[in-house]
Motif scaffolding. Structure first.
Motif, PDB file in Angstrom:
ATOM      1  N   LYS A   1     -12.825   6.635  -1.808  1.00 19.60           N
ATOM      2  CA  LYS A   1     -11.636   6.777  -2.652  1.00 19.60           C
ATOM      3  C   LYS A   1     -10.348   6.597  -1.857  1.00 19.60           C
ATOM      4  O   LYS A   1      -9.258   6.735  -2.423  1.00 19.60           O
ATOM      5  CB  LYS A   1     -11.625   8.152  -3.326  1.00 19.60           C
ATOM      6  N   ASN A   2     -10.464   6.321  -0.574  1.00 19.05           N
ATOM      7  CA  ASN A   2      -9.275   6.191   0.295  1.00 19.05           C
ATOM      8  C   ASN A   2      -8.348   7.387   0.132  1.00 19.05           C
ATOM      9  O   ASN A   2      -7.125   7.239  -0.007  1.00 19.05           O
ATOM     10  CB  ASN A   2      -8.526   4.891  -0.013  1.00 19.05           C
ATOM     11  N   THR A   3      -8.933   8.561   0.157  1.00 22.98           N
ATOM     12  CA  THR A   3      -8.202   9.789  -0.110  1.00 22.98           C
ATOM     13  C   THR A   3      -8.454  10.807   0.995  1.00 22.98           C
ATOM     14  O   THR A   3      -9.583  10.928   1.484  1.00 22.98           O
ATOM     15  CB  THR A   3      -8.614  10.380  -1.473  1.00 22.98           C
TER      16      THR A   3
ATOM     17  N   SER B   1      -3.223   3.579  -2.378  1.00 27.66           N
ATOM     18  CA  SER B   1      -3.414   2.582  -3.427  1.00 27.66           C
ATOM     19  C   SER B   1      -2.321   1.533  -3.322  1.00 27.66           C
ATOM     20  O   SER B   1      -1.394   1.661  -2.537  1.00 27.66           O
ATOM     21  CB  SER B   1      -3.369   3.241  -4.802  1.00 27.66           C
TER      22      SER B   1
ATOM     23  N   VAL C   1       0.850  -1.182   0.000  1.00 25.59           N
ATOM     24  CA  VAL C   1       0.000   0.000   0.000  1.00 25.59           C
ATOM     25  C   VAL C   1       0.887   1.233   0.000  1.00 25.59           C
ATOM     26  O   VAL C   1       1.818   1.320   0.806  1.00 25.59           O
ATOM     27  CB  VAL C   1      -0.943   0.035   1.211  1.00 25.59           C
TER      28      VAL C   1
ATOM     29  N   ALA D   1      -3.789   9.915  -1.902  1.00 26.62           N
ATOM     30  CA  ALA D   1      -4.578   8.732  -2.216  1.00 26.62           C
ATOM     31  C   ALA D   1      -3.824   7.463  -1.836  1.00 26.62           C
ATOM     32  O   ALA D   1      -2.644   7.322  -2.166  1.00 26.62           O
ATOM     33  CB  ALA D   1      -4.920   8.712  -3.694  1.00 26.62           C
TER      34      ALA D   1
END
Length: 123
Positions: free
Chosen positions: A77-79, A25, A2, A23
């Motif tokens: 959006k994991n942001t 990812s 990650v 972000a």
């Protein structure tokens, strides 16, 4: 597995605004992220906490930026974002994104840091 990727830094004049994004990812699916935060490190100084936000949206900001900076996040959006207004030369620093307790199918990652993005406030 990650990574946190920051964007939005740059050169801005005093009084101006910037919006940083970060972000999460990677090669593995992310179920959720608990707390996210922004830190900064100015030249010759220690890294300091700027703002934090929980998964539920509760926020805290440092006194030095209160009323000027706003932290927010998009869980889908994991942001995480940092809206910076009324910037001052003393805000010049490398800004780092931080995420705690990232849940993945394999494990819970306790803490991940981004690579940093430079914000320069100067005329």
């Amino acid at each position: 597995q990650v990574q946190l990727v920051e964007s939005g830094g740059g050169l801005v004049q005093p009084g101006g605004s910037l919006r940083l994004s970060c972000a999460a990812s990677g090669s593995i699916f992310i179920f959720s992220i608990n707390a996210m935060a922004w830190y900064r490190q100015a030249p010759g100084k220690q890294r300091e906490l700027v703002a934090t936000i929980t998964r539920g949206g509760s926020t805290n900001v440092a006194d030095s930026v209160k009323g000027r900076f706003t932290i927010s996040r998009d869980n889908a959006k994991n942001t995480v974002y940092l809206q910076m207004n009324s910037l001052k030369p003393e805000d010049t620093a490398v800004y780092y994104c931080n995420a705690k307790e990232i849940s993945t199918p394999r494990a819970v990652l306790l803490e991940v840091w981004g690579q940093g993005t430079l914000v320069t406030v100067s005329s």
